[in-house]
Design a protein around this motif. Structure first.
Motif, PDB file in Angstrom:
ATOM      1  N   GLY A 161      42.313  42.180  48.498  1.00 54.41           N
ATOM      2  CA  GLY A 161      43.075  41.934  47.281  1.00 54.41           C
ATOM      3  C   GLY A 161      42.653  42.865  46.167  1.00 54.41           C
ATOM      4  O   GLY A 161      42.490  44.064  46.363  1.00 54.41           O
ATOM      5  N   LYS A 162      42.426  42.308  44.989  1.00 57.16           N
ATOM      6  CA  LYS A 162      42.121  43.141  43.826  1.00 57.16           C
ATOM      7  C   LYS A 162      40.699  43.679  43.849  1.00 57.16           C
ATOM      8  O   LYS A 162      40.421  44.737  43.311  1.00 57.16           O
ATOM      9  CB  LYS A 162      42.359  42.337  42.545  1.00 57.16           C
ATOM     10  N   SER A 163      39.757  42.946  44.430  1.00 57.94           N
ATOM     11  CA  SER A 163      38.350  43.327  44.381  1.00 57.94           C
ATOM     12  C   SER A 163      37.785  43.530  45.772  1.00 57.94           C
ATOM     13  O   SER A 163      37.738  42.590  46.575  1.00 57.94           O
ATOM     14  CB  SER A 163      37.547  42.252  43.643  1.00 57.94           C
ATOM     15  N   ILE A 164      37.334  44.753  46.069  1.00 55.69           N
ATOM     16  CA  ILE A 164      36.732  45.030  47.366  1.00 55.69           C
ATOM     17  C   ILE A 164      35.399  44.303  47.515  1.00 55.69           C
ATOM     18  O   ILE A 164      35.020  43.877  48.603  1.00 55.69           O
ATOM     19  CB  ILE A 164      36.539  46.562  47.555  1.00 55.69           C
ATOM     20  N   ILE A 165      34.680  44.110  46.379  1.00 62.44           N
ATOM     21  CA  ILE A 165      33.396  43.410  46.413  1.00 62.44           C
ATOM     22  C   ILE A 165      33.593  41.954  46.847  1.00 62.44           C
ATOM     23  O   ILE A 165      32.859  41.444  47.705  1.00 62.44           O
ATOM     24  CB  ILE A 165      32.702  43.456  45.035  1.00 62.44           C
ATOM     25  N   LYS A 166      34.603  41.298  46.292  1.00 60.56           N
ATOM     26  CA  LYS A 166      34.873  39.914  46.669  1.00 60.56           C
ATOM     27  C   LYS A 166      35.341  39.821  48.113  1.00 60.56           C
ATOM     28  O   LYS A 166      35.044  38.844  48.807  1.00 60.56           O
ATOM     29  CB  LYS A 166      35.909  39.307  45.723  1.00 60.56           C
ATOM     30  N   LEU A 168      34.282  41.809  50.508  1.00 61.20           N
ATOM     31  CA  LEU A 168      33.053  41.957  51.290  1.00 61.20           C
ATOM     32  C   LEU A 168      32.232  40.669  51.282  1.00 61.20           C
ATOM     33  O   LEU A 168      31.612  40.308  52.288  1.00 61.20           O
ATOM     34  CB  LEU A 168      32.219  43.114  50.740  1.00 61.20           C
ATOM     35  N   ILE A 169      32.238  39.973  50.143  1.00 62.30           N
ATOM     36  CA  ILE A 169      31.537  38.686  50.077  1.00 62.30           C
ATOM     37  C   ILE A 169      32.170  37.697  51.059  1.00 62.30           C
ATOM     38  O   ILE A 169      31.477  36.993  51.807  1.00 62.30           O
ATOM     39  CB  ILE A 169      31.582  38.120  48.642  1.00 62.30           C
ATOM     40  N   GLY A 170      33.506  37.653  51.074  1.00 62.08           N
ATOM     41  CA  GLY A 170      34.200  36.775  52.010  1.00 62.08           C
ATOM     42  C   GLY A 170      33.920  37.142  53.452  1.00 62.08           C
ATOM     43  O   GLY A 170      33.654  36.277  54.290  1.00 62.08           O
ATOM     44  N   PHE A 424      37.494  26.560  46.731  1.00 62.33           N
ATOM     45  CA  PHE A 424      36.664  27.103  45.657  1.00 62.33           C
ATOM     46  C   PHE A 424      36.576  28.629  45.736  1.00 62.33           C
ATOM     47  O   PHE A 424      36.442  29.301  44.707  1.00 62.33           O
ATOM     48  CB  PHE A 424      35.271  26.480  45.708  1.00 62.33           C
ATOM     49  N   ALA A 425      36.652  29.158  46.962  1.00 64.42           N
ATOM     50  CA  ALA A 425      36.661  30.623  47.103  1.00 64.42           C
ATOM     51  C   ALA A 425      37.914  31.217  46.461  1.00 64.42           C
ATOM     52  O   ALA A 425      37.856  32.258  45.801  1.00 64.42           O
ATOM     53  CB  ALA A 425      36.578  31.009  48.580  1.00 64.42           C
ATOM     54  N   LEU A 426      39.056  30.543  46.658  1.00 63.41           N
ATOM     55  CA  LEU A 426      40.297  31.017  46.031  1.00 63.41           C
ATOM     56  C   LEU A 426      40.199  30.985  44.510  1.00 63.41           C
ATOM     57  O   LEU A 426      40.754  31.845  43.827  1.00 63.41           O
ATOM     58  CB  LEU A 426      41.481  30.160  46.496  1.00 63.41           C
ATOM     59  N   LYS A 427      39.497  29.982  43.983  1.00 67.44           N
ATOM     60  CA  LYS A 427      39.302  29.914  42.531  1.00 67.44           C
ATOM     61  C   LYS A 427      38.520  31.118  42.029  1.00 67.44           C
ATOM     62  O   LYS A 427      38.660  31.528  40.871  1.00 67.44           O
ATOM     63  CB  LYS A 427      38.554  28.623  42.165  1.00 67.44           C
ATOM     64  N   ALA A 428      37.683  31.689  42.933  1.00 69.67           N
ATOM     65  CA  ALA A 428      36.914  32.883  42.572  1.00 69.67           C
ATOM     66  C   ALA A 428      37.605  34.160  43.038  1.00 69.67           C
ATOM     67  O   ALA A 428      36.979  35.221  43.087  1.00 69.67           O
ATOM     68  CB  ALA A 428      35.515  32.796  43.176  1.00 69.67           C
ATOM     69  N   ASP A 429      38.882  34.050  43.409  1.00 62.88           N
ATOM     70  CA  ASP A 429      39.691  35.187  43.879  1.00 62.88           C
ATOM     71  C   ASP A 429      39.169  35.785  45.184  1.00 62.88           C
ATOM     72  O   ASP A 429      39.321  36.980  45.434  1.00 62.88           O
ATOM     73  CB  ASP A 429      39.755  36.291  42.810  1.00 62.88           C
TER      74      ASP A 429
END
Length: 513
Positions: A161-166, A168-170, A424-429
């Protein structure tokens, strides 16, 4: 061979056989649409019912249900953002956004047509290139499976999506979930927290249902809207959508070929094929930023790829006796029950049955098109059900589907836990796509690495296994290109967006002074 194919076609076109195949195709669509009732479960339940049938008819019934179930997963993926089968995960990325735009019928018709095209392409490869493709599949050992998984993990960038870092966290969290269970080397349980059933690891289906359906149910309850999306039946939508889909020949062909090759590899399956094809279509697209927002190419590529695996997963089964997917393993039981031994002799000693089954897969896809075009109209109207009715139904189906996989309440708790985590992960994008991808590929990567390490103790070194085998080298190159490709394209786009005007630099400044 042509004579055998013609006889197989004539056997398939028998009225009673076509009726049985039509009923099984409809049953497959229903099984695939309901979360938790996977194609594997549907085929396994049908096997006992084929005992009293002739061998060819029984196999055609199983093949028709398999074909219908693989498409059926797209219905719930598009309408309620909950993939009915693991193979339809990538369909949610653009299918559900289309539904929210009021284009559910367009997405469903596209998914149907792409599924049929993918199924036909996969069957053509099965008919004419089964032997060389089976030999190619034999070249995939543990090192190749490891590199295939690593290549697949590079897709996280496309799903982030918008953030590659997020993203990678997922993906990292998905890999952590894949570690739960018995250590493949020592046999010691890891991260089971005292639950004996977790020794087998996190089952993909309840986790997938949780990550996609529970956040959707909670978000429905939070919304003030009465319906998921507005929908009005439009005249000429079938003709327009079919024409639009068939014009995307390159996307259809490329995705179907990717699905064919990935599907015949043991342990991969339709979910990996869908992810890989989605990434490649996005890479070749002129508008990659539109993916994930309702790009019709995303639906086409996912469905054509995962349905191509239906026939390609049977390539190693029919030619070598090695199942290429869980459904193929169940079909192996169906073959043995009817007294057929898969392998080199199948197409010589039982050529009539074998070619009838293979040609019947083409007919099954045509039946899927006919049945699907009728059913699409009714499925699209499902979003007209008020949310306060639809949300409890989805929740109940999620619980029943999770429990029915292994008749275990632990799977229900896993589903609920993954669902809350996904919410909750979706809430954090952080979208569920990278998490599920990490869970799927983490198991493949670990098994490939561990088995390679065991082989290296008594044979070639780890370096030789991982870096000198031809297929491994190709996968390494693809992995590097997959990582560096987007970076180079971004640099190129930035240079185009910010061209340097040489004439406007110090010369003009000096002249002005």
């Amino acid at each position: 061979m042509l004579g055998d194919l013609l006889n197989g076609l004539l056997n398939t076109l028998d009225i009673s056989t076509l009726l049985i195949m039509s009923l099984c195709t409809m049953a497959g669509i229903v099984v695939g649409t309901l979360p938790g009732l996977s194609a594997t479960m549907g085929v396994a339940l049908l096997v006992p019912l084929t005992f009293g049938m002739e061998a060819a008819t029984g196999l055609l019934a199983l093949g028709a249900l398999y074909t219908g179930a693989m498409f059926g997963g797209a219905n719930s993926a598009i309408l309620i953002n909950t993939p009915g089968t693991p193979a339809a995960v990538a369909t949610t990325f653009d299918g559900y956004p289309l539904t929210k735009k009021g284009q559910a019928d367009r997405a469903l018709i596209t998914a149907l047509l792409a599924s049929v095209v993918g199924g036909i392409v996969g069957t053509i490869f099965l008919i004419f290139l089964s032997t060389p493709l089976a030999n190619f599949a034999l070249g995939f050992g543990p090192p190749e499976n490891f590199w295939l998984a690593i290549f697949g993990l590079t897709i996280i960038g496309s799903l982030a999506g918008k953030s590659i870092i997020k993203g990678l966290i997922g993906g990292t969290f998905g890999l952590m979930l894949a570690l739960i269970g018995m250590d493949p080397v020592s046999g010691y349980p890891r991260f089971t927290f005292g639950f004996y059933n977790l020794i087998e690891g996190i089952n993909l289906l309840p986790a997938m249902i949780g990550f996609f359906s529970i956040p959707q149910v909670i978000s429905m309850m939070e919304r003030k809207d009465k319906y998921i999306a507005k929908y009005e039946e439009r005249k000429g939508i079938y003709k327009k959508t079919i024409s639009e889909t068939l014009k995307r020949r390159m996307v259809l062909l490329r995705s179907s070929i990717i699905g064919t090759f990935v599907g015949m590899l043991p342990g991969a399956g339709g979910n990996v094929a869908g992810f890989v094809a989605y990434n490649e279509t996005k890479r070749f697209s002129k508008n990659p930023k539109e993916f994930g927002k309702g790009n019709i190419d995303g639906v086409i590529t996912s469905e054509s790829a995962n349905n191509a695996t239906v026939s390609s997963s049977l390539i190693p089964l029919l030619t070598l006796g090695i199942p290429g997917s869980p459904v193929a393993a169940v079909l192996l039981g169906g073959l043995l029950i009817h007294g057929l031994q898969p392998g080199a002799k199948l197409f010589t000693e039982s050529s009539g049955i074998a070619y009838t089954f293979v040609v019947g897969l083409l007919v099954a896809n045509i039946l899927l098109l006919l049945v699907g075009l009728i059913g699409t109209r009714f499925f699209a109207k499902a979003i007209a059900i008020p949310i306060h009715y639809l949300a409890p139904v989805i929740a109940v189906l999620a619980v029943i589907g999770s429990y029915s996989i292994r008749n275990s309440m632990l799977d229900v708790f896993v589903m609920l836990g993954c669902g809350l985590l996904g919410y909750f992960a979706l809430k954090a994008d952080i979208t569920p796509g990278p998490i599920v991808l990490g869970l799927v590929l983490g198991v493949i990567a670990e098994n490939g690495f561990v088995l390679s390490a065991v082989i290296s103790e008594t044979g070639p070194s780890m370096f030789t296994l991982f870096f000198t085998r031809p297929i491994s080298l190709v996968l390494i190159i693809l992995t590097v290109l997959s990582i560096l490709g987007p970076l180079l394209l971004n640099l190129r786009r930035k240079k185009k967006d910010n061209p340097i005007d040489i004439d406007s630099t110090p010369h003009q400044k000096a002249g002005g002074e």
